[in-house]
Design an enzyme around this catalytic site. Structure first.
Site, PDB file in Angstrom:
ATOM      1  N   GLY A   1       0.454 -19.660  -7.995  1.00 45.08           N
ATOM      2  CA  GLY A   1      -0.114 -19.892  -9.822  1.00 45.08           C
ATOM      3  C   GLY A   1       0.832 -20.991 -10.258  1.00 45.08           C
TER       4      GLY A   1
ATOM      5  CG  ASP B   1      -5.938  -1.946 -10.878  1.00 46.11           C
ATOM      6  OD1 ASP B   1      -5.915  -2.824 -10.451  1.00 46.11           O
ATOM      7  OD2 ASP B   1      -5.701  -0.819 -10.239  1.00 46.11           O
TER       8      ASP B   1
ATOM      9  CB  ILE C   1      -4.425 -19.271   0.311  1.00 45.53           C
ATOM     10  CG1 ILE C   1      -5.099 -18.383   1.098  1.00 45.53           C
ATOM     11  CG2 ILE C   1      -2.995 -18.352   0.050  1.00 45.53           C
ATOM     12  CD1 ILE C   1      -4.908 -19.022   2.755  1.00 45.53           C
TER      13      ILE C   1
ATOM     14  CG  ASP D   1      -6.003  -7.434 -10.156  1.00 51.21           C
ATOM     15  OD1 ASP D   1      -5.217  -7.909  -8.999  1.00 51.21           O
ATOM     16  OD2 ASP D   1      -5.912  -6.387  -9.961  1.00 51.21           O
TER      17      ASP D   1
ATOM     18  CB  THR E   1      -2.260  -5.039  -6.689  1.00 53.90           C
ATOM     19  OG1 THR E   1      -1.543  -5.841  -5.856  1.00 53.90           O
ATOM     20  CG2 THR E   1      -1.323  -3.422  -6.491  1.00 53.90           C
TER      21      THR E   1
END
Lengths: 314, 1134
Positions: free
Chosen positions: B780, B834, B777, B417, B419
């Site tokens: 979504g 997280d 890259i 992840d 962030t």
């Protein structure tokens, strides 16, 4: 040990991180290789000093071959030094068969009475007196291997019961040189602790048992062998014997043709470590040589690969 | 459809009333129609149950589960054989049940507690309370969460959690409300949500009084589905039987279960999805038990071992049968087998021998291995938890699935992840460029902050914000001097770029605040974007403090002159991803209009006012700024350019009227959009350049370094983030995942053709330059298309790329990506994150690692390993994982070797007794062989051996970094040459068998047929057997010692102790005449041949092993040496 944690801590928890080197490996393998070869040679020398005479199929030496009869034959022995061990050897007898090995009652052999269910559990298929050999049903064999006739009830639990006991080897031997009997000491042929502990006479042994479990030939027989060809110690000659034509007289009871095998007599002198063992001497020498070859291989590799082979990296 | 029909309508959701009736899957459910305010009891209520058992079903259900494991079933069968009298080797006692029941009990207790915990968590959730509107009483009453039904109206107060998926009806803030969604996506910023204006006006009164009885609102919406960020529905207001036109409801009006209300006093809402139908529950994955690859490979091999065992048994029984038939007459004389006995029946005989041999060889699949492995893994997990290297804020790592410890040593894909995992989710203002002067140092300053406090510039009055990392006093002193000159803000003109820049920073944003009384005190900014927070915090720190908004008037407090400036908001043109800029039109108290605009550098720079060709100063400034921005971008700073424009009143009015007209176009979305865009562009054009800013998306400690190490260890790192492409790329640069040298491909099309084209470009590139590295890259939206249409093509490319970033992906998509990579490559994956949005991928990956963030524990709870920071991943993989992998693999190999060595011997003994099934060892000693004599040393090995020890003493608690952490190449080597694989497994297995033959031959020929004792006594079969057994004990224990890289005296003592333990047991058993091995001990230990045989056996096994080990070691060392010091020319010539 200079650490402050103390000796005990050092004694238990110190780490070390051995880093093997080619030199030490070569040294290790060559030293052990040499030791092995030397040991092999020593064992060979010892073996060579042990005399061993085998009389094959001695029962065939009488003619006609009859069983349950006494019989004798002559055999020429070289000079032998005491102590000389007298063995009988059976071939093709599977004392290590599962059914056979299991068929005995340790409790009963140690002199206690066992219940019928135990007998059935442990001694299958030889449970009752009637299951024994015919001759076993009418005798009592004493500790000194003397047969006493007696009656036994066929439906009593056989004592000792089981296949091992039933197949008891009952040939007896006598040895003489020109009429002079050479004594065969038949005591101390079993393991010292077996007699009286693992094998113990039952109460009222003469009437309830068909053999005294403290009979050493019996004890020897009961310790079943691991290979289908095996030797059992029968007696010990405690005097040097001279070269000569010996007469061997034996009670020919056990019929090896029943199991398509053979019975032999082996006379062997003893080295410091028991009988003759060619296997060990060969094995030691072979293994020792292989180790030396390994050491050599490392050496060659090191020479060919240069000094950096087996060198510690930093 | 009229109102009566709605009332009669049944939403056909079967409630599970009995166990045999299941609900249809959501795909088959109909769309829903409800009447707002009327509970629909056909749909299951809001109760959530994640537990598997209840008090009654636990025992039967769990027992069944236990015996679904093949190994348990196997040992159950073995135990049954042990009871059968004709085949038993243990006197009819099922001894194997002892360890088996231990294993089952432990795992049952584990299951019990896990389920208990789930029950508790469920109860806690279900029994929370919420205010529910009661039709009966007409007021809001407290009700448990679990009793909320679809259609119920509920009231949620500030800071409360949302109990179900709801549609907002009314809010205290006039239709607006703010929610925090960190439970869903891990983002901590507040998000605005809105009530539909019609609903707002209708329902805001419900707070005080009942609704008119003849007013109904009906709602139609989609069936429950797991698609996040999506809601489609509509409502009709039926007032006094007059139906009003249908109005659409969308995601803006929708709140998910798990969010919490913030900064809003209350909202009223209607429940639309409850319980297991809520988005969060439909996205939750029931954590399946994870098994490590090593363990799975082992289970597979166990199956083969089992087949091998069957083969051995078949061989043995056939051999016996043939042998028996051939010798039946000879054997008859001393075996007394009746002619009619079942033994003479070949089939019976075969079955009997088969069972006997199965029992004898049963240990080929060692039950002790399972116990040992579990124990070792448990303690390895403890050692990770004790490890001081993992401490973050005094909290150690937590291990939730201890059976994955070796899996960490073979990870090939990491999905991270962004962030909160790679970044700290803190934006730090770094630098400001005004004209051609660069203020601020981009170097790391965080650690010096305390020292810098002494600087004059850090006066007491300054707010020290965590969002600012700016220690250049030049700007501040410049400001002070300017204020000293001009006294008041009103003396500044538009040519004072410093003043204007700071004003722009403090005004051009959409931040929420609560007005504070004391303007000197700290202000809590609620920003939906952390970037804005950084900008505003910076302005505040420079003395331009935004203190809030009052009736469309923004207030800025200027500290230097102690005055409050007020600006009336005329228009806000919001940020979106295509515009990449936001503007605000303000009117100051003199009535002048000014437009501030901030946005991505390329966008703003292209919209600047044209200047004279000869204006070298402007040209220079532009050149300098561009250069500087370029530089910032390559190190991953997020850059923004700010501009302004003075507007004429007329010009603005013209814009406004046209803009409002455009906005009013309702029937043609496209037209409206394009018109608005045009107008926006027009008014924003011809900006004057103000300044440029650089913000650092603060990385977690050592992220770049760790990622570089992971990559050089041969691990592919993929970043999956919900963030937008630009920020992802920035982070990619700052953590060195992306570099300018590597070609970058972006796939962000939102229609099929576009994606296909972009993908084709990458494929062509790969075909043309197969060796060139590239990074990929993907967005979504594009990913959805890819997964539907171009799965193979994409993953073919993606697996080649040395960096892959997926942006704007939902939790479900993250999971899907992990799952696809897992399936397509068959490689071991690890997911780290997280937030709650990472839970799906954490549970999907082979290993899930959760970062315990400052807030939000979902990821950590769902994970297998919870750590404090990303950087700990390196130690977790390179040290803990690698070492566990090495040691546990060796442990498994060793266990099979050991048992083959042990069992093999009496299999070969079979050749000397016709495979009659005779045991070679004392049956009692052989029962405890595995437990007492040979298990402790290997356990200690697996716990304490270290390849590169870093202290002088044995440690349970590690406190220093290990050498392995700095050696990604070692990790890489184990990836390319796994030590536990088919070959190594069967090599050890067969080695055991082979050595067993040697043992068998040596011991039998050392004892039989000659008489080995010095009194001429004979030996018995047990003598050879027990010699083998004692040799095996010593050999395997010695083998463990030889396996050790690090030795400890205590372990050597324990190793010797294990052997001594055997000797003592042997001695004990030799004391009792009852046992077969009576007196054996004394006889053997005074027997020369015993020692000779023993030495021989040790040499032919351990020593020959040692030679092989040493050779491999030297060759490896040599290779490494060669690669470290490539031979010089001279050496090559020689």
């Amino acid at each position: 040990m200079s650490d402050s944690k103390g000796f005990l801590h050092w004694l238990f928890f110190k780490k070390w991180h051995p880093v093997p080197s080619v030199g030490s490996t070569i040294a290790l393998f060559s030293i052990i290789g040499v030791i092995f070869v030397v040991l092999g040679i020593v064992i060979t020398v010892i073996n060579n000093n042990i005399q061993e005479v085998t009389i094959y199929k001695y029962d065939q030496k009488c003619s006609p071959v009859e069983y349950n009869k006494k019989c004798s034959f002559t055999y020429k022995f070289d000079q032998m030094k005491a102590p000389i061990y007298f063995y009988y050897e059976l071939e093709n007898f599977y004392q290590n068969h599962r059914r056979y090995v299991k068929s005995k009652s340790s409790t009963q052999l140690s002199g206690e009475e066992i219940s019928l269910s135990d007998a059935e559990k442990y001694c299958e298929p030889i449970i009752y007196n009637k299951d024994l050999e015919e001759w076993q049903q009418v005798v009592y064999i004493t500790e000194d291997n003397i047969l006493v006739t007696k009656e036994s009830k066929p439906d009593d639990i056989a004592s000792p019961c089981g296949l091992v006991a039933k197949s008891f080897f009952n040939d007896t031997y006598e040895l003489s040189l020109s009429g002079k009997k050479i004594e065969l000491n038949q005591t101390g042929i079993s393991w010292p602790n077996d007699k009286g502990k693992k094998y113990k006479r039952a109460h009222d042994s003469e009437n309830t048992q068909w053999i005294d479990p403290e009979n050493e030939h019996f004890i020897v027989w009961m310790r079943t062998a691991g290979l289908p060809t095996f030797r059992k110690l029968w007696g010990r000659i405690e005097q040097d014997i001279e070269e000569g034509e010996y007469i061997i007289e034996f009670q020919n009871n056990y019929n090896p043709q029943m199991f398509a095998g053979a019975k032999n007599i082996v006379l062997s002198t003893s080295g410091p470590f028991g009988g003759k063992n060619l296997f060990l001497s060969i094995a030691f020498i072979v293994v020792g040589v292989i180790q030396l070859l390994i050491a050599l291989a490392f050496l060659i590799k090191k020479i060919r690969a240069g000094p950096s082979f087996g060198q510690k990296n930093e | 459809m009229n109102i009566v029909e709605y009332r009669k309508h049944r939403n056909e959701n079967q409630i599970r009333t009995c166990c045999c009736k299941r609900r249809a899957p959501w795909e088959l459910q109909p769309d829903r129609k409800i009447l707002i305010g009327t509970a629909d009891k056909n749909i299951p209520n809001n109760r959530v149950e994640t537990s598997k058992y209840n008090m009654l079903t636990f025992l039967p259900k769990n027992s069944l589960e236990q015996f679904r494991k093949a190994s348990n079933l196997y040992f159950l069968l073995l135990g049954i054989f042990q009871i059968l009298p004709p085949v038993t080797t243990t006197d009819g006692q099922p001894t194997v049940y002892l360890p088996l029941s231990f294993i089952i009990m432990v795992s049952m207790i584990k299951d019990f507690f896990e389920d208990f915990k789930r029950h508790r968590a469920d109860d806690e959730e279900n029994n929370r309370t919420v205010q529910k509107y009661s039709l009966r009483t007409g007021v809001f009453e407290y009700e448990k969460w679990q009793n909320v039904y679809v259609g119920d109206i509920i009231r949620i107060a500030n800071k409360q959690r949302i109990p179900a998926d709801i549609i907002i009806l009314a809010t205290s803030k006039g239709g607006e409300c703010f929610v925090e969604t960190k439970n869903l996506d891990g983002e901590t910023n507040l998000k605005p949500k809105y009530a539909h204006p019609q609903l707002q006006s209708l329902y805001k009164q419900l707070n005080e009084k009942e609704l008119p009885y003849n007013l109904f609102v009906t709602m139609d919406f989609e069936r429950q589905n797991p698609l996040m960020y999506k809601f489609k529905g509509s409502f009709n207001i039926v007032n006094e039987n007059k139906e009003q036109p249908k109005e659409a409801l969308n995601y803006e009006n929708f709140l998910e279960r798990g969010c919490s209300l913030q900064n809003t006093d209350w909202i009223l809402a209607v429940t639309v999805y409850t319980g297991h139908d809520t988005k969060i529950m439909m996205n939750s994955i029931i954590g399946k038990m994870k098994y490590s690859t090593v363990e799975r490979l082992m289970s597979k091999q166990i199956l083969w071992v089992f087949l091998f065992l069957l083969f051995e048994c078949i061989f043995a029984s056939t051999y016996y049968n043939v042998w028996y038939q051939r010798n039946v007459n000879e054997l008859q004389s001393y075996l007394n087998i009746d002619k009619n006995a079942p033994e003479n029946n070949s089939f019976y005989n075969f079955v009997l021998r088969f069972a006997m041999w199965f029992l004898l060889l049963g240990n080929s699949v060692p039950i002790s291995l399972l116990v040992t492995l579990e124990t070792v893994k448990f303690f390895q997990a403890q050692m990770i938890q004790w490890d001081k290297n993992y401490l973050t804020f005094d909290r150690a790592a937590a291990v939730h699935s201890s059976n994955l410890s070796e899996e960490l040593g073979v990870i090939e894909y990491i999905f991270s992840d962004k962030t909160g995992t790679l970044t700290q989710n803190i934006m730090k203002f770094k630098s400001l460029i005004i004209d051609d002067i660069v203020y601020g140092d981009i170097q790391e300053q965080a650690y010096q902050q305390e020292i810098i406090d002494e600087k004059p510039f850090k006066e007491k009055q300054r707010i020290v914000s965590q969002n600012v990392d700016f220690t250049d006093d030049e700007l501040y002193s410049e400001l002070i001097s300017q204020f000293i000159n001009k006294k008041s803000a009103k003396h500044f003109s538009n040519n004072d770029h410093i003043f204007l820049s700071l004003l722009c920073l403090s005004l051009c944003h959409t931040i929420q605040t609560e007005l504070v009384e004391n303007i000197e005190s700290d202000i809590q900014y609620n920003a939906s974007s952390p970037d804005e927070l950084a900008l505003v915090s910076f302005a505040a720190e420079m003395g331009f403090k935004y203190i809030g908004k009052e009736e469309n008037v923004m207030k800025v407090y200027i500290k230097h002159s102690k005055e409050i400036l007020k600006f009336q908001i005329q228009q806000i043109i919001e940020f979106n991803s295509t515009r990449k800029r936001m503007s605000i039109v303000l009117k100051d108290k003199n009535g002048r209009l000014i437009l501030f605009c901030k946005g991505a550098d390329n966008v703003i720079l292209s919209m600047l006012q044209d200047f004279d060709e000869n204006d070298t100063i402007q040209k220079n400034i532009l050149f300098e700024i561009k250069k500087q921005l370029q530089e910032y971008a390559t190190i991953g700073l997020r850059t923004l350019v700010l501009g302004y424009k003075e507007l004429e009143q007329k010009e603005y009015e013209k814009f406004l009227s046209e803009y409002n007209r455009a906005q009013a176009i309702l029937d043609d979305d496209q037209l409206r959009e394009s018109l608005m865009n045009q107008l926006e562009e027009m008014i924003e054009n011809n900006l004057k350049l103000l300044c440029a800013t650089a913000i650092e998306d603060k990385l977690q400690d050592k992220v770049g370094e760790v990622i570089a190490d992971l990559k050089s260890a041969g691990i592919n790192v993929w970043v999956l983030t919900g963030d937008k492409i630009e920020t992802a790329i920035n982070i990619g640069f700052s953590c060195k995942l992306l570099t300018d040298q590597v070609k970058r491909f972006i796939i962000d099309g939102d229609v099929e053709g576009q994606v296909e084209r972009q993908l084709g470009k990458v494929t062509n590139y790969i075909n043309d330059h197969p060796e060139e590295p590239l990074s990929l890259i993907v967005s979504g939206v594009a990913l959805v298309i890819i997964i539907h249409n171009f799965k193979e093509a994409f993953f073919k490319v993606a697996l080649k790329a040395n960096a892959v970033m997926a942006c704007r992906v939902s939790p479900k998509q993250k999971q899907e990506i992990v799952n696809l990579v897992r399936r397509l490559t068959g490689k071991i994956t690890l997911a780290i994150g997280d937030g709650a949005n990472d839970v799906a991928m954490i549970t999907q990956a082979h290993v899930g690692v959760g970062i315990r963030g400052l807030e939000g524990q979902q990821a950590a709870k769902a994970s297998d390993y919870a750590i404090g920071e990303f950087k700990h991943l390196r130690r977790l993989l390179f040290y803990s994982g690698h070492e566990s992998y090495r040691k546990n693999s060796n442990l498994i190999l060793f266990n099979f070797y050991k048992n083959q060595l042990y069992i093999g011997a009496f299999f070969f003994f079979g050749f000397s007794n016709g495979f009659s099934g005779q045991n070679l060892y004392d049956q009692w000693l052989s029962q405890i062989f595995n437990v007492f004599f040979t298990s402790l040393p290997i356990i200690l090995y697996a716990l304490f051996d270290e390849k590169y020890p870093n202290s002088n003493y044995m440690q349970l608690v590690q406190d220093k970094a290990n050498f392995l952490e700095s050696r990604p190449d070692i990790y890489r080597e184990y990836l390319s040459k796994p030590i536990f694989n088919l070959v190594s497994f069967w090599r050890q297995f067969l080695l055991g068998l082979l050595q067993a033959i040697l043992l068998m031959v040596i011991s039998f020929y050392a004892f039989e047929p000659i008489s080995p004792h010095n009194q001429g006594q004979n030996s018995t079969y047990l003598e050879a057997g027990m010699t083998i057994m004692s040799a095996v004990v010593i050999i395997v224990n010695l083998k463990v010692l030889l396996m050790h890289n690090t030795n400890y005296p205590i372990i050597i003592y324990i190793n010797l102790g294990s052997t001594i333990c055997f000797i003592l047991f042997f001695l004990l058993f030799s004391q009792y005449p009852f046992f077969e091995s009576f007196d054996l001990f004394q006889r053997l230990f005074e027997c020369f041949n015993y020692y000779m045989a023993m030495i021989l056996m040790l040499i032919v096994t351990n020593f020959f092993d040692l030679a092989r080990l040493r050779y491999n070691y030297f060759v490896e060392q040599y290779k490494e040496h060669q690669s470290n010091n490539p031979p010089t020319q001279l050496e090559i010539e020689m």
